[in-house]
Scaffold this active site. Structure first.
Site, short mmCIF file in Angstrom:
data_model
loop_
_atom_site.label_atom_id
_atom_site.label_comp_id
_atom_site.label_asym_id
_atom_site.label_seq_id
_atom_site.Cartn_x
_atom_site.Cartn_y
_atom_site.Cartn_z
N GLY A 91 64.96 -67.31 -25.70
CA GLY A 91 64.13 -66.80 -24.62
C GLY A 91 64.31 -67.64 -23.37
N GLN A 106 62.42 -71.26 -15.13
CA GLN A 106 63.33 -72.26 -15.72
C GLN A 106 64.65 -72.33 -14.98
OE1 GLN A 106 62.70 -70.76 -19.97
NE2 GLN A 106 63.02 -72.94 -20.27
N CYS A 115 62.55 -75.82 -26.45
CA CYS A 115 62.59 -75.19 -25.12
C CYS A 115 63.79 -75.74 -24.35
CB CYS A 115 61.29 -75.50 -24.38
SG CYS A 115 61.21 -74.78 -22.73
N LEU A 116 64.48 -74.86 -23.64
CA LEU A 116 65.65 -75.30 -22.87
C LEU A 116 65.24 -76.28 -21.75
CD1 LEU A 116 67.58 -71.91 -22.58
CD2 LEU A 116 67.98 -73.79 -24.20
N HIS A 157 55.30 -68.07 -25.88
CA HIS A 157 55.97 -69.24 -25.29
C HIS A 157 56.50 -68.90 -23.89
CE1 HIS A 157 58.88 -72.81 -25.60
NE2 HIS A 157 59.35 -72.12 -24.58
N GLU A 158 57.17 -67.74 -23.78
CA GLU A 158 57.76 -67.38 -22.48
C GLU A 158 56.69 -67.05 -21.44
OE1 GLU A 158 60.72 -68.18 -22.05
OE2 GLU A 158 61.21 -68.39 -24.17
N HIS A 193 55.34 -70.02 -19.71
CA HIS A 193 56.18 -70.53 -18.61
C HIS A 193 55.74 -69.94 -17.27
CE1 HIS A 193 59.31 -73.03 -20.33
NE2 HIS A 193 59.55 -72.15 -21.30
#
Ligand code: NI
Length: 186
Positions: A47, A52, A100-101, A142-143, A146
């Site tokens: 995701g 990000q 997470c990235l 989670h997304e 963000h």
């Protein structure tokens, strides 16, 4: 288009609420989505949220392909979701490990609602409305976080359950290396 270097935890854009998308089918929005898809693919992410890659707009993408080599990983439909909203369908929360990235190399145990519905719009402005549970529901929560300036470490209840992937899951990291070796063979 392009793979964009993901912003890392501590960057102010990751800490602010993102703005709703007002207009669909614009060159800017389409380019943003292509960059997000390219970046998620290149990083092998499940995701990605627009902030990000430095764009403070309410756009998220996610998806996990069914993979016969990893039957234990739940499939999540490949989705582009704009201006997402969620409704909690069951107050039950479940702990699960997340990465997470924007927090590279780390994993944390995060409680998430087990069952939700979510809605929003696809890249062309068509409505999406789905129910999700388990890993699918976790990825969406989670997304969405963000877009509200929240990274998963802020959701961890006990920081002893936050650490380096290589320490917490040595077997996972070594099997990924092994897999990379296998795939790089002609
Ligand atoms: Ni993330």
């Amino acid at each position: 288009m392009a793979t964009i270097e993901t912003l890392k935890m501590g960057h102010p854009v990751l800490q602010q609420a993102a703005q709703p998308v007002i207009e669909f089918n614009t060159p800017e929005l389409d380019a943003l989505i292509v960059d997000m898809l390219d970046t998620m693919d290149a990083m092998n992410g499940v995701g990605l949220a627009a902030p990000q890659i430095g764009s403070s707009l309410r756009v998220i993408i996610f998806g996990v392909e069914a993979n016969p080599r990893y039957p234990e990983v739940e499939m999540v439909p490949q989705t582009i979701l704009i201006n997402p909203e969620i409704t909690i369908l069951d107050e039950t929360q479940e702990d699960g490990w997340e990465g997470c990235l924007s927090v590279p190399g780390m994993r944390g145990l995060v409680p998430r609602y087990q069952k939700i519905s979510y809605r929003g719009f696809d890249a062309t402005g068509l409505a999406i409305n789905r129910e999700a549970s388990g890993f699918h529901a976790r990825v969406v929560q989670h997304e969405l976080d963000h877009l509200d300036g929240i990274l998963y470490p802020q959701r961890i209840k006990d920081l002893r359950n936050f650490g380096y992937e290589s320490v917490l899951f040595p077997e996972l990291v070594s099997s990924q290396d092994h897999q990379a070796e296998e795939e790089s063979k002609p």
